[in-house]
Design an enzyme around this catalytic site. Structure first.
Site, PDB file in Angstrom:
ATOM      1  CG  ASP A   9     -25.971 -79.740  -9.574  1.00 41.28           C
ATOM      2  OD1 ASP A   9     -25.869 -79.152  -8.484  1.00 41.28           O
ATOM      3  OD2 ASP A   9     -25.430 -80.840  -9.791  1.00 41.28           O
ATOM      4  CB  SER A  10     -21.878 -77.888  -9.162  1.00 45.19           C
ATOM      5  OG  SER A  10     -22.152 -79.160  -8.615  1.00 45.19           O
ATOM      6  CB  CYS A  73     -27.227 -76.839  -7.020  1.00 48.64           C
ATOM      7  SG  CYS A  73     -25.654 -76.734  -6.161  1.00 48.64           S
ATOM      8  CD  GLU A 152     -19.833 -83.851 -11.012  1.00 44.67           C
ATOM      9  OE1 GLU A 152     -19.357 -83.703 -12.142  1.00 44.67           O
ATOM     10  OE2 GLU A 152     -20.978 -83.454 -10.706  1.00 44.67           O
ATOM     11  CB  CYS A 184     -25.607 -82.817  -1.694  1.00 49.07           C
ATOM     12  SG  CYS A 184     -24.583 -82.712  -3.191  1.00 49.07           S
ATOM     13  CB  THR A 185     -29.024 -82.383  -6.368  1.00 45.46           C
ATOM     14  OG1 THR A 185     -27.919 -81.574  -6.794  1.00 45.46           O
ATOM     15  CG2 THR A 185     -30.140 -81.503  -5.854  1.00 45.46           C
ATOM     16  CG  HIS A 186     -23.558 -84.402  -6.970  1.00 46.10           C
ATOM     17  ND1 HIS A 186     -23.887 -83.082  -7.082  1.00 46.10           N
ATOM     18  CD2 HIS A 186     -22.663 -84.660  -7.971  1.00 46.10           C
ATOM     19  CE1 HIS A 186     -23.217 -82.547  -8.098  1.00 46.10           C
ATOM     20  NE2 HIS A 186     -22.477 -83.490  -8.661  1.00 46.10           N
TER      21      HIS A 186
HETATM   22  N1  DGL Z   1     -25.156 -80.936  -6.192  1.00 47.76           N
HETATM   23  C1  DGL Z   1     -24.808 -79.807  -5.439  1.00 47.76           C
HETATM   24  C2  DGL Z   1     -25.592 -79.642  -4.178  1.00 47.76           C
HETATM   25  O1  DGL Z   1     -26.721 -80.029  -4.149  1.00 47.76           O
HETATM   26  C3  DGL Z   1     -23.382 -79.351  -5.389  1.00 47.76           C
HETATM   27  C4  DGL Z   1     -22.320 -80.303  -5.229  1.00 47.76           C
HETATM   28  C5  DGL Z   1     -20.954 -79.665  -5.403  1.00 47.76           C
HETATM   29  O2  DGL Z   1     -20.689 -79.173  -6.491  1.00 47.76           O
HETATM   30  O3  DGL Z   1     -20.170 -79.629  -4.436  1.00 47.76           O
HETATM   31  O4  DGL Z   1     -25.107 -79.082  -3.218  1.00 47.76           O
END
Ligand code: DGL
Length: 269
Positions: A9-10, A73, A152, A184-186
């Site tokens: 992931d990022s 991600c 983050e 978004c996984t975040h």
């Molecule tokens: N967690 C990521 C996603 O699912 C990326 C978030 C990011 O780096 O902007 O899109």
């Protein structure tokens, strides 16, 4: 089959998928790379994100001998899934298809929402994946720039994030959705705040669990599952950013398995 599952992931968001995968498949070895040195992906051109995804996936296969890649991600999936599948000779599992399937199962009114990064929402990947389910729903999508940065920083609740959430979630509130996919996984780390803004009648759908089920299904179908009675798998975490920050915040978000972070550099390859 003792080769690890490779996941990236990022940054910290994919840890939601790592958590679900470790819980479902505790005997599997796992290598996770958080590309915190180049995050956030969501606001960058999709061509750049595709290049990052290719570097990360290639490294997981070449340097860590991954037997499968999980693109944990949404933005990287939207940007690069087809390229990864074309290039790699291991299975590549994404988060968008499992999420779309879970979303259409969760709704009773047929009014659904998806929130994600600017990159994911503008790619149109979710409308396509939802159309492929064949379930007729009315979809409202909303980009949520700023959410990832809060995660983050480890700031997942509080007035600032609530004010932002009220503004960004207005389109899905106005559309009266009964199920919202955290695309978004975040975002699962912000679930409490998001749920407070939307109210108790909206079901939040996270792709993490669904993706873990997809991983199990694919590995099983290909004969790549590790014998689940083989004991606890080994879990390695790497980051392209500050590895101490990654270990510290990552262990708070994922749990005790993340007790060490090793450096990862694109140039190392
Ligand atoms: N967690 C990521 C996603 O699912 C990326 C978030 C990011 O780096 O902007 O899109």
């Amino acid at each position: 089959m003792d080769r690890p599952i490779g996941m990236f992931d990022s940054g910290f968001g994919g840890l939601t998928v790592a958590r679900a995968t470790i819980d479902l498949l505790p005997a599997e070895d796992l290598v996770y790379i958080g590309d915190t040195g180049r995050y956030p992906y969501g606001s960058q051109p999709l061509d750049d994100v595709r290049r990052f995804a290719r570097e990360l996936a290639r490294s997981l296969v070449d340097d860590y001998d991954a037997k499968a890649i999980v693109v944990a991600c949404n933005t990287a999936t939207a940007a690069g899934l087809d390229a990864l599948r074309a290039e790699l000779d291991v299975p590549v599992i994404d988060v968008i298809t499992p999420g779309a399937n879970a979303l259409v199962r969760a709704t009773t009114t047929g009014r659904v929402g998806v929130i994600g990064t600017v990159g994911t929402v503008s790619s149109g990947a979710y409308p396509r994946a939802i159309a492929e389910t064949g379930v007729p729903v009315s979809l409202t999508s909303s980009a949520c720039p700023g959410f990832v940065e809060f995660v983050e920083r480890g700031q997942t609740t509080g007035d600032e994030v609530t004010v932002l959430a009220e503004r960004l979630l207005a389109p899905v509130v106005n559309a009266n959705v009964d199920a919202l996919l955290l695309g978004c996984t975040h975002y699962p780390f912000l679930a409490r705040t998001i749920s407070d803004v939307l109210g108790p009648d909206v079901t939040l759908v996270s792709s993490a669990d669904e993706t873990a089920f997809a991983v199990r299904e694919q590995l099983d179908a290909l004969g790549l599952l590790r014998d689940q009675s083989a004991g606890q798998g080994a879990h390695r975490f790497a980051s392209s950013g500050d590895i101490e920050v990654f270990r510290e915040l990552g262990s708070r978000l994922l749990g005790p398995e993340l007790d060490h972070t090793e450096p990862w550099r694109a140039a190392d390859r």
